[in-house]
Design a protein around this motif. Structure first.
Motif, short mmCIF file in Angstrom:
data_model
loop_
_atom_site.label_atom_id
_atom_site.label_comp_id
_atom_site.label_asym_id
_atom_site.label_seq_id
_atom_site.Cartn_x
_atom_site.Cartn_y
_atom_site.Cartn_z
N VAL A 175 17.17 58.67 21.60
CA VAL A 175 17.62 59.99 21.16
C VAL A 175 18.66 59.87 20.04
N ILE A 176 19.64 59.00 20.23
CA ILE A 176 20.71 58.85 19.23
C ILE A 176 20.18 58.18 17.97
N ARG A 181 18.84 58.06 12.20
CA ARG A 181 17.86 57.75 11.16
C ARG A 181 17.86 58.80 10.04
N LYS A 182 18.29 60.01 10.34
CA LYS A 182 18.31 61.08 9.35
C LYS A 182 19.64 61.17 8.59
N TYR A 209 28.53 63.82 12.91
CA TYR A 209 27.12 64.09 12.60
C TYR A 209 26.24 63.81 13.82
N LEU A 210 26.60 62.78 14.59
CA LEU A 210 25.80 62.40 15.76
C LEU A 210 26.12 63.25 16.99
N LYS A 211 27.11 64.12 16.90
CA LYS A 211 27.58 64.88 18.07
C LYS A 211 26.46 65.60 18.82
N PRO A 212 25.55 66.35 18.13
CA PRO A 212 24.47 67.01 18.89
C PRO A 212 23.61 66.02 19.66
N ALA A 213 23.30 64.88 19.05
CA ALA A 213 22.48 63.88 19.73
C ALA A 213 23.24 63.25 20.90
N LEU A 214 24.54 63.03 20.72
CA LEU A 214 25.34 62.46 21.81
C LEU A 214 25.39 63.41 23.01
#
Length: 290
Positions: A175-176, A181-182, A209-214
């Motif tokens: 998921v992360i 990758r984007k 930037y990674l917060k939603p994925a985290l």
């Protein structure tokens, strides 16, 4: 080219009927389980005996409600604590894995990636047995040779956390990594050119930037941990989580509406967590567009 629904009237009705039957098939068992949680009967079956909230709030037998059942509450607490621990560890290690496989260049990268994904295709029972055998072998060896007793390596909460962590980390890593990758590396380069340290860039540019994925990975990890049964069954000790407690109740007592009440409670809780994940990701997307 994206596929569209059939243009002919007969085809549209077939398509709508298929979609309707599909969602009925998915929802019917959940709706039935939820309804029988309010049935004034000792068994979750027809005929309907009347509406009651006893299976939630009654403090007397034989209709002891879930909020007064000590075993179910202990199982709920254990599942919550295990889920928090597994989610925390899985997100931490999953973040490291995402950076390793998305940005790292080293020999054997493809082979290590396969090893990381492998736990997803291994049956949970096999994974649980393997971890139990390994832990027991190490514990017995330490006790026989050095007279060191490590209860952590015996069936219990620690082994349950390690067993779930073994495959849930793969999910969080994927998921992360998909979010990473984007990421536009030019943002990091610009911050570095302005004098920011790598640690500051990580904390102020990359991780936000990674917060939603985290958040999404943590919620998925918690839910998968909470409902896991196969791996947990092989590693559980006296502090059983909710899934094992419910299974034990089914085997010894049989199905009662209190289990339906627990199921409804879990369905509502899972839906609430999923809603939080959607709101967080939409809010982040709207900020990016703005």
């Amino acid at each position: 080219m994206a596929r569209r629904a059939p243009h002919h009237a007969f085809g549209r009705w077939i398509y709508r009927g298929y979609v309707l039957m599909f969602f009925i098939y998915l929802a019917a068992p959940l709706v039935a389980a939820g309804l029988f949680a309010f049935n004034d009967s000792l068994f979750p079956s027809l005929p309907w005996q009347g509406f009651t909230l006893d299976w939630f709030f009654s403090d007397e037998e034989p209709k002891l409600g879930m909020f007064y059942d000590d075993r179910l509450l202990r199982g709920l607490r254990n599942s919550f604590l295990i889920g928090i621990a597994v989610a925390s560890l899985s997100v931490l290690v999953g973040t490291c894995n995402a950076f390793l496989f998305e940005r790292g260049v080293f020999p054997g990268k493809e082979f290590l990636y396969i090893l990381m994904v492998l736990p997803l295709v291994i049956p949970g029972v096999i994974l649980g047995i393997s971890i139990l055998v390994l832990a027991s072998t190490v514990a017995n060896g330490l006790e026989d040779r050095f007279d060191i007793s490590l209860d952590l390596l015996r069936p219990g909460v620690f082994l349950v956390v390690m067993g779930q962590f073994a495959f849930i980390t793969t999910i969080t890593s994927l998921v992360i990594a998909a979010r990473l990758r984007k990421f536009d590396y030019a943002m990091e380069e610009a911050a570095l050119n302005l004098g920011a340290s790598r640690a500051r860039v990580l904390l102020t540019v990359t991780l936000p930037y990674l917060k939603p994925a985290l958040i999404a990975a943590a919620l998925v990890a918690f839910l998968v941990s909470f409902e896991n049964f196969n791996t947990t069954l092989m590693l559980v000790g006296s502090d059983a989580p909710l899934t094992i407690t419910m299974y034990d109740r089914m085997v010894k007592v049989g199905s009662t509406p209190v289990l339906n009440a627990v199921s409804l409670f879990l369905m509502i809780g899972s839906g609430f967590l999923a809603l939080i994940s959607i709101i967080v990701q939409r809010d982040k997307a709207s900020r990016v567009e703005a």
